[in-house]
Scaffold this motif. Sequence first.
Motif, short mmCIF file in Angstrom:
data_model
loop_
_atom_site.label_atom_id
_atom_site.label_comp_id
_atom_site.label_asym_id
_atom_site.label_seq_id
_atom_site.Cartn_x
_atom_site.Cartn_y
_atom_site.Cartn_z
N PRO A 37 0.83 -1.34 0.09
CA PRO A 37 0.08 -0.01 0.03
C PRO A 37 0.83 1.24 -0.08
CG PRO A 37 -0.06 -0.87 2.04
CD PRO A 37 0.53 -1.97 1.11
N ASN A 38 2.07 1.11 0.54
CA ASN A 38 2.62 2.48 0.56
C ASN A 38 3.69 2.56 -0.56
OD1 ASN A 38 1.40 3.88 2.37
ND2 ASN A 38 2.66 3.84 4.13
N GLU A 40 3.43 3.83 -3.22
CA GLU A 40 3.16 5.08 -4.04
C GLU A 40 4.10 5.92 -3.50
OE1 GLU A 40 -0.25 8.45 -4.07
OE2 GLU A 40 -0.69 6.60 -3.39
N ASP A 68 1.00 12.79 5.66
CA ASP A 68 0.09 13.82 5.90
C ASP A 68 -0.22 13.71 7.48
OD1 ASP A 68 -0.10 14.92 3.82
OD2 ASP A 68 -2.08 14.07 3.11
N GLN B 416 -4.85 6.12 -6.79
CA GLN B 416 -4.27 6.74 -5.56
C GLN B 416 -4.97 5.83 -4.38
OE1 GLN B 416 -4.10 8.91 -8.10
NE2 GLN B 416 -2.56 10.03 -7.83
N GLU B 418 -7.00 2.50 -3.48
CA GLU B 418 -7.90 0.75 -3.99
C GLU B 418 -8.17 0.26 -2.81
OE1 GLU B 418 -6.65 -1.42 -7.41
OE2 GLU B 418 -6.35 -3.12 -6.14
N THR B 452 -9.00 -5.24 2.31
CA THR B 452 -7.47 -4.73 2.17
C THR B 452 -7.42 -3.64 1.23
OG1 THR B 452 -7.45 -5.99 0.01
CG2 THR B 452 -6.99 -7.15 2.04
N THR B 453 -6.54 -2.66 1.92
CA THR B 453 -6.31 -1.36 1.07
C THR B 453 -5.19 -1.57 0.33
OG1 THR B 453 -7.36 -0.36 3.05
CG2 THR B 453 -6.08 1.15 1.61
N ASP B 454 -5.20 -1.61 -0.85
CA ASP B 454 -4.24 -2.09 -1.82
C ASP B 454 -3.28 -0.50 -2.19
OD1 ASP B 454 -4.63 -4.62 -1.82
OD2 ASP B 454 -5.65 -4.50 -3.59
N PHE B 455 -4.20 0.65 -2.23
CA PHE B 455 -3.33 1.82 -2.44
C PHE B 455 -3.96 2.81 -1.43
CE2 PHE B 455 -2.87 -0.09 -6.64
CZ PHE B 455 -1.54 -0.25 -6.77
N GLY B 456 -2.97 3.74 -0.97
CA GLY B 456 -3.56 4.71 -0.04
C GLY B 456 -4.03 4.05 1.39
N ALA B 457 -3.12 4.51 2.14
CA ALA B 457 -3.63 3.68 3.54
C ALA B 457 -4.50 4.57 4.29
CB ALA B 457 -2.20 3.70 4.35
N GLY B 501 -1.10 0.63 5.93
CA GLY B 501 -0.02 1.21 5.38
C GLY B 501 1.08 0.27 5.76
N THR B 502 2.13 0.89 6.27
CA THR B 502 3.20 -0.02 6.69
C THR B 502 3.20 -0.16 8.25
OG1 THR B 502 4.44 1.97 6.69
CG2 THR B 502 4.76 0.66 4.87
N ASP B 548 -6.26 8.81 9.53
CA ASP B 548 -5.29 9.50 9.89
C ASP B 548 -4.71 9.98 8.65
OD1 ASP B 548 -3.27 11.09 10.99
OD2 ASP B 548 -2.07 9.21 11.77
N GLY B 549 -5.33 11.16 7.92
CA GLY B 549 -4.78 11.67 6.94
C GLY B 549 -5.75 12.75 6.43
#
Lengths: 188, 774
Positions: A37-38, A40, A68, B416, B418, B452-457, B501-502, B548-549
Amino acid sequence: MIQNKFFSLPMMFVLSLFATTILVSSACNRDDDDNNPNEEELITSVILTFTTPGGTSTSFSFKDTDGDGGANPVVQDITLAAATNYTLAVKFLDESNAADVEDITVEVAEENAEHLVCFSVEGGVPQPTVDDTDDNGKPLGLQNRLTTTTSGTGKLTVSLKHQPNKGAATPCSTGDTDVEATFNVAIN
Amino acid sequence: MQLREFMLAALMLLQTFAASKGFTQTCTLQLNGQILESHSRQPLSFATISIKEINKGAIADEKGRFSIEGLCPGNYTVVCSMVGCEHAEHEVRVEQSLIRDFYLEATAVELGRVEVVEKAIAPASTQPQQALQGASLESGKALGLGEALKRLPGITTLNTGHSISKPTIQGLNGNRIVILNNGVRLEAQQWGDEHAPEIDPFIASKVSVIKGAAGVRYGADAIGGVILVEPEPLREKPGIGGQVAVAAFSNGRTGLVSAAIEGALGGKLPLSARLQGTFKRGGNVQSPDYFQRNTGLEELNYSWALGLKKEKFSTALYFSIFSTELGILRDAHIGNLTDLELAIERGRPLSDGAFTYELGRPKQNVLHELFKWQFSVETGEKSKLQIEAARQFNRRQEFDAHRPFGNLPDELTRPQFEFEITTYTLDLNWEHRWLPNTRGSIGAQGLHQRNTTDFGALIPDYSAQNGGVYWIERWRKYPSPWEIEAGVRYDAKRLSISTQGTDTIGQDLQFSNASGTAGVIYHLAEATLRFNAGTAWRAPHPNELYSDGVHHGAAAYELGDPNLRPERALNFSLSTNWTRPKKFDATLSLYHNRISDFIYLEPQSVPKLTIRGAFPAFHYRQTDATLTGFDWTAQVFLLPQLTLESQGAVLRVWNRNAGDYLIFMPADRFTHGFKYTFGPTADEAGERPFLRLAMTNVLRQTRAPQGDLAPPPPGYTRFDAEAGMTLQWGKKTMEIGFSVFNLFNAHYRDYLNRFRYFTDEVGRNMLLRAKLIF
């Protein structure tokens, strides 16, 4: 009678749909689990490099390496000398992964018609002038000049605009903002 | 003639309003049909069918055909029998004239019992329930599900531009309402304000809404209500049929075609099947003064169904895919607060734009897939077990205006964001009639879900398990005017949050709670009164726990709170339907919804600094909220051909802990109009040609909290016109409709459109539609 029914139109329709059913249901969409996911890239850092005519360079950074949310950005205060002709180079980095720092400036330069670096100033900070142009001969803003006169303090805001209308009267108030970093400036 | 016992039940057609027992000779609806033997498909000659309440009936002719005239809308007890037989009673709901064939099965037992293989009728809700029907549903389908539902009083939408509409029931939406898509609760990414329900409205022959907390029957989290999208039952009559609908809009030059074909085999293998699909494409829509750039859309949906119906059981498979590509208004895509402030200051898009079907960034690609298996079996004479298992998969991709940075070629087309969510559900429902005059259901529901969040946490990866059991009983003894319902439910939910994310979170949350409902219906000669008290609860969603964003569309920094508690709603509703044939038909609902620990975004005084600049910060907080309001719909039959139509909704919302209003609550809105009907007033099946003119007034939302970047826009008045007719030749029916939305091309903005900062609403839009049923 039975024979007749078997080859009737509804029968053929229903049975062909039944066959399709089996085919389609085995082809359901699945979670493809990209699982990175990260990956990007983001812009996490803005580096301003001021160079004197003598070739002395000083760099100041605005860094938000965790993106952010989370921790607040770390901003260095800019200190410049009075009465100096500086060149001002702007650099954008992705430092979210310290082991793999990416230079986003390269991409901005490649898509130069789509981007514009803008500056706004407050207090005793002189307005930088853009020195470079994009492929269409319009301003880009990665290379600039800044000439200090008297000493003073103030603020310098650097922003990176995406898809601005470079033909507009005030191109910096168009497009969407990828970066907007404000530095404190002291001119001694 | 031999003794025969007929078991009859009928599917409710277009629902609802209440059961009215005020039958008079002036009522004009008809129940027509044919009584057939389900195996041989032979007509049952000279069977009798009658309606208990009004002593009206008919004897089927030689070919089993019958016709009962002079019915008022309402609930009836239909008695079907043959000479000298014992009779059985069944509830039938008549909303408009209907044609219905009854399939009766002769079994080989001595008495030659005849049973019907139809689904039992769900009893009328004790809560306010309203349905879209006829021309309103048909022209609404072309607009989309959310926009169609807006035609019901008390239903609004939270919009993101013109193409993304989230239905809102009495002020609540998203995770606070349940949408049942063909019996399966829609599980997607409902938490997002710009995430519209992934349903093709053309699958539906009926769309209805239950307003108020309906946790017991439909799932604990139905705090605001339930939307039911129901397809036509599968064809049972042997043969092939179908329908084709086409529609064209002037604004956006949107065109759509939807078709369905269905067939049924008779005899020993009573299989039925249907294949259905819809394609829709539109370009940039136009506000009165400019085109909205990048607002086109493309949608392709299809579904199939297969059913097998025997005397004791029925089973069906259903599969549907919804896929859409939605352009997002280019001018609404902003990078930071400065951009937003500049856009608000500008008050309109940067350029006038032009028409194009081309669709670029920013955009959304959404895919939703549903696969369902359903089985129902008679478990004895007075009970039935239904099992429903379903798998849903949803993939949502969001593309910002800016392609992602990075030099690999595949990154050029990457989204951005998914999100992928896979949900398995299993529902058991056992309907029974244990005691005289009561009917009830006991059921269990299970759900397993993985996101699952594949892009953009933006939200974490998680898995969730839900389990719930419920029991509802309903009592009515004719001719008592009272009808009573009560039910309880218990749910447990487990939420395992793995990573965002990570970052590894590894939180395991468990929630459990009970819900209940109690309601009464009081039937009067011309009116029905309903009262219901219901509870529902909802566990916090991972986005409320872990956001958080920066939410770029809204230029807001949102921070979740992992310690949020579930929210609980206690809802009271009182509604009445009063019908006097040829005079008026009116429904009024009053409600009071108290939600404790209501989760909302609280504005913070210190903005959040990011590399894109400073953003206003919002934190997820809990408060006690009350939502009190009323809505109505009324038809006054001024002249035999002229009807005055009125509907409206008023809502007051209060954040009790903060002593403030809550954001994004619908302003008071009223619609008034006239409908002129052509042709004879005598009984007639189907809708007669009509002409309708309606005026909608929406007041300014003066009850909005501080913290919004621009004040709510002024109120507005909008006119809409609609005409429709039905043509019939042989067995084919053709419905034609013509509508003009925003007749006078008014400039206006709606508080509940998140793009009100950037653009006016869509200008005049004409719709021409036709539907052929064969």
